[in-house]
Design a protein around this motif. Sequence first.
Motif, mmCIF file in Angstrom:
data_model
loop_
_atom_site.group_PDB
_atom_site.id
_atom_site.type_symbol
_atom_site.label_atom_id
_atom_site.label_comp_id
_atom_site.label_asym_id
_atom_site.label_seq_id
_atom_site.Cartn_x
_atom_site.Cartn_y
_atom_site.Cartn_z
ATOM 1 N N SER A 307 0.119 -5.059 -5.747
ATOM 2 C CA SER A 307 -0.060 -4.070 -4.922
ATOM 3 C C SER A 307 0.904 -3.765 -4.024
ATOM 4 O O SER A 307 1.999 -4.620 -3.918
ATOM 5 C CB SER A 307 -1.432 -4.340 -3.801
ATOM 6 O OG SER A 307 -0.865 -5.183 -2.816
ATOM 7 N N ALA A 308 1.119 -2.628 -3.451
ATOM 8 C CA ALA A 308 2.334 -2.117 -2.940
ATOM 9 C C ALA A 308 2.992 -3.009 -1.899
ATOM 10 O O ALA A 308 4.138 -3.190 -1.899
ATOM 11 C CB ALA A 308 1.980 -0.729 -2.278
ATOM 12 N N ILE A 309 2.145 -3.381 -0.816
ATOM 13 C CA ILE A 309 2.571 -4.173 0.235
ATOM 14 C C ILE A 309 2.998 -5.778 -0.251
ATOM 15 O O ILE A 309 4.048 -6.300 -0.041
ATOM 16 C CB ILE A 309 1.741 -4.302 1.319
ATOM 17 C CG1 ILE A 309 1.045 -3.074 1.876
ATOM 18 C CG2 ILE A 309 2.142 -5.175 2.576
ATOM 19 C CD1 ILE A 309 2.085 -1.722 2.287
ATOM 20 N N ALA A 310 2.107 -6.178 -1.178
ATOM 21 C CA ALA A 310 2.407 -7.753 -1.569
ATOM 22 C C ALA A 310 3.480 -7.684 -2.491
ATOM 23 O O ALA A 310 4.301 -8.475 -2.677
ATOM 24 C CB ALA A 310 0.942 -7.980 -2.361
ATOM 25 N N ILE A 501 -6.976 3.374 1.122
ATOM 26 C CA ILE A 501 -6.827 2.481 0.273
ATOM 27 C C ILE A 501 -6.137 2.793 -0.942
ATOM 28 O O ILE A 501 -6.200 2.210 -2.095
ATOM 29 C CB ILE A 501 -8.248 1.627 -0.043
ATOM 30 C CG1 ILE A 501 -9.058 1.951 0.832
ATOM 31 C CG2 ILE A 501 -8.078 0.410 -0.775
ATOM 32 C CD1 ILE A 501 -10.646 1.179 0.699
ATOM 33 N N HIS A 502 -5.176 3.691 -0.532
ATOM 34 C CA HIS A 502 -4.218 4.310 -1.591
ATOM 35 C C HIS A 502 -2.760 3.952 -1.350
ATOM 36 O O HIS A 502 -2.041 4.725 -1.204
ATOM 37 C CB HIS A 502 -4.258 5.648 -2.113
ATOM 38 C CG HIS A 502 -5.662 5.900 -2.575
ATOM 39 N ND1 HIS A 502 -6.098 7.305 -2.553
ATOM 40 C CD2 HIS A 502 -6.640 5.297 -3.174
ATOM 41 C CE1 HIS A 502 -7.287 7.410 -2.950
ATOM 42 N NE2 HIS A 502 -7.620 5.987 -3.547
ATOM 43 N N GLU A 503 -2.447 2.615 -0.569
ATOM 44 C CA GLU A 503 -1.047 2.446 -0.195
ATOM 45 C C GLU A 503 -0.088 2.687 -1.311
ATOM 46 O O GLU A 503 -0.160 2.116 -2.394
ATOM 47 C CB GLU A 503 -0.976 1.151 0.682
ATOM 48 C CG GLU A 503 -1.347 0.006 -0.241
ATOM 49 C CD GLU A 503 -2.793 -0.617 -0.268
ATOM 50 O OE1 GLU A 503 -2.967 -1.869 -0.583
ATOM 51 O OE2 GLU A 503 -3.448 0.399 0.004
ATOM 52 N N MET A 504 0.995 3.270 -0.970
ATOM 53 C CA MET A 504 2.051 3.494 -1.915
ATOM 54 C C MET A 504 3.422 3.628 -1.121
ATOM 55 O O MET A 504 3.570 3.671 -0.038
ATOM 56 C CB MET A 504 1.775 4.977 -2.707
ATOM 57 C CG MET A 504 0.447 5.117 -3.229
ATOM 58 S SD MET A 504 0.369 7.017 -3.877
ATOM 59 C CE MET A 504 -0.698 7.630 -2.382
ATOM 60 N N GLY A 505 4.428 3.682 -2.036
ATOM 61 C CA GLY A 505 6.015 3.650 -1.773
ATOM 62 C C GLY A 505 6.334 2.217 -1.565
ATOM 63 O O GLY A 505 5.689 1.294 -2.148
ATOM 64 N N PHE A 537 6.070 1.672 -6.494
ATOM 65 C CA PHE A 537 7.112 2.366 -7.210
ATOM 66 C C PHE A 537 7.069 4.147 -6.856
ATOM 67 O O PHE A 537 7.808 4.706 -7.082
ATOM 68 C CB PHE A 537 7.039 2.374 -8.601
ATOM 69 C CG PHE A 537 6.016 3.173 -9.237
ATOM 70 C CD1 PHE A 537 6.006 4.475 -9.682
ATOM 71 C CD2 PHE A 537 4.749 2.555 -9.626
ATOM 72 C CE1 PHE A 537 5.011 5.007 -10.270
ATOM 73 C CE2 PHE A 537 3.738 3.134 -10.329
ATOM 74 C CZ PHE A 537 3.884 4.295 -10.768
ATOM 75 N N MET A 538 5.882 4.747 -6.160
ATOM 76 C CA MET A 538 5.565 5.898 -5.975
ATOM 77 C C MET A 538 6.360 6.630 -5.100
ATOM 78 O O MET A 538 6.813 5.978 -3.935
ATOM 79 C CB MET A 538 4.165 6.098 -5.502
ATOM 80 C CG MET A 538 3.041 5.436 -6.290
ATOM 81 S SD MET A 538 2.841 6.427 -7.911
ATOM 82 C CE MET A 538 1.710 7.880 -7.049
ATOM 83 N N THR A 539 7.050 7.659 -5.432
ATOM 84 C CA THR A 539 8.305 8.302 -4.780
ATOM 85 C C THR A 539 7.524 9.395 -3.965
ATOM 86 O O THR A 539 8.221 9.884 -2.913
ATOM 87 C CB THR A 539 9.178 8.762 -5.638
ATOM 88 O OG1 THR A 539 9.676 8.113 -6.724
ATOM 89 C CG2 THR A 539 10.502 9.520 -4.964
ATOM 90 N N SER A 540 6.554 9.994 -4.148
ATOM 91 C CA SER A 540 5.696 10.937 -3.576
ATOM 92 C C SER A 540 4.249 10.527 -3.871
ATOM 93 O O SER A 540 3.786 9.877 -4.526
ATOM 94 C CB SER A 540 6.207 12.169 -3.644
ATOM 95 O OG SER A 540 5.728 12.774 -4.932
ATOM 96 N N ALA A 541 3.268 11.125 -3.109
ATOM 97 C CA ALA A 541 1.951 10.728 -3.168
ATOM 98 C C ALA A 541 0.940 11.643 -3.735
ATOM 99 O O ALA A 541 -0.292 11.138 -4.049
ATOM 100 C CB ALA A 541 1.407 10.359 -1.574
#
Length: 570
Positions: A307-310, A501-505, A537-541
């Motif tokens: 996951s993005a944060i982990a 619940i869509h954490e990205m970046g 890895f997301m550069t934009s959302a």
Amino acid sequence: MSKFYYNQEESSYDAIVVGTGISGGWAAKELCENGLKTLVLERGRMVKHIEDYETANLDPWDLPNAGQPTREDIKKQEKQNRTGYTTGAASKMWFVNDLEHPYNEIKRFDWMRGYHVGGRSLQWGRHSYRWSDIDFTANRREGIAVDWPVRYKDIAPWYSKVEKYIGVCGEPLGLKQLPDSEFLPMMPLNCGEQHFREKVAEHFDGRVVTAGRVAHITGTKEFDGRSKCQYRNRCIRGCPFGAYFSSLSSTLPAAEKTGNMTLRPDSIVHEVMYDPDTKKATGVKVIDRLTKETFEFKAKVIFLCASAIASTSILMQSKSDRFPNGMGNDSDQLGRNIMDHHLGVGASGKLEGFEDKYYKGRKPNGIYLPRFRNLGGDSDRTDYKRGFGYQGGAGRGDWQDSIAELSHGKDLKEAILKPGGWRFGMTGFGEVLPYEDNRFTLDYDKKDAWGLPTVTFDAEFKENEWNMRKDMKQSAVDMLEAAGMKDVEPYDNPGALGLGIHEMGTARMGRNRKTSVLDGNNALHDVQNVYVTDGSFMTSASCVNPSLTYMAFTARAANHAAEQLKKGII
């Protein structure tokens, strides 16, 4: 998953996958099917498909307190409870105990986590939408953040591969902003939703109402070990039919079938090891969740899918002489550019004229109204960039409508047997821009039960999102009123980042190692055998649910890694 295999004497593999959710399952499947002996590590408990869905077949009267959370439940999941659905008796087992897994907030951040085999693929909303080149080129076009190193044509074949495997139902629309998928039959709209669809088409050019594109099996196509949706709408409890896609019912069994997968739950990965001579990662360090013993596992390639944060936290903790601020962090972008979708804004109203109609089953899906702003011409706005879509649906009220009558005896008994009136509601999902100062850091003074630093969030919505929300609310009102709804009521409950619940970046892709962490293949610029394929890895959302995109990029990256290994490049 029927079982898992783990031989403690084995410590070296071709590949290691960290995480077993949406991305981890796909990484495991593709790597194993490419012949790689793969160790899959999950920090949470073992869960078995069907067998461990303990509430899947319970009715409200079978659940304590009719499923409502107790004060004790809420105390253990106070932050999780911000979603409004995590603490109930039917689903609380899929979400972590906040007291056991603390985090810190300079600004409110709603971090929803599920630590178990299958991860959040057991809880996800299942909406599955492709991105378009409008999304992949937006940053470059508008001079925001950095340019994506890929375009739609690079990902399109991988979208197709994933869709054919997971099963996505929907209808083709031919929209430039929302490319069509490989579809199973669309879930039908009910009469209220069909009415809204027709009225929107009649009154608003460029706006289209369709059914949500969801990863549910419909129609007659055969899927290995999975059957079609039963319209029970108990998805969050775990689906014993495998009707919606999860890694537990689909990709992990496929990986296991190859004989190449070793699955180890209760394994907290906290560091990727690095060899400065080869400039490659050599493996990972693990703490056993139950015994707190430490292990090292070695592999030729590492996939971070936690996951993005982990995943980004693992990279931050992977310090060495070469990477004193965390592996791959020469750009100082690890932890930055946190994104999500902002939601909780829209409107609802009463729908009259369909009192003689009802619907069959409990459809786990409603309508979707794709983005219609900032697509050129009259759709463009000057007060904000990007756009939003809507999810929603129509339904009939229940027995609660009778309470206002304060009736008793015979009258009450008759009233609760009659369906209530129709209502229609819709909520917007808006894009959040990548801001470098929306970030998280690690607090080494506040450690968790395993001696690891805790996460501190410092991120917020900014002017672009607040301006967009005004339009999201007013546009919903305009469409409901145009469709003849009565007593239309707008609402705006912004909550905070994370609530979608869509954490990205946090470990973005880019063309330049000086401004990004990952290259166009999801590999670290400076450690080419480490791939990150979850939301990091997301550069934009974009403004659509991101899980389908995670899966497509993961499948692509896993096949790239397998090719690089076979060529001896990594």
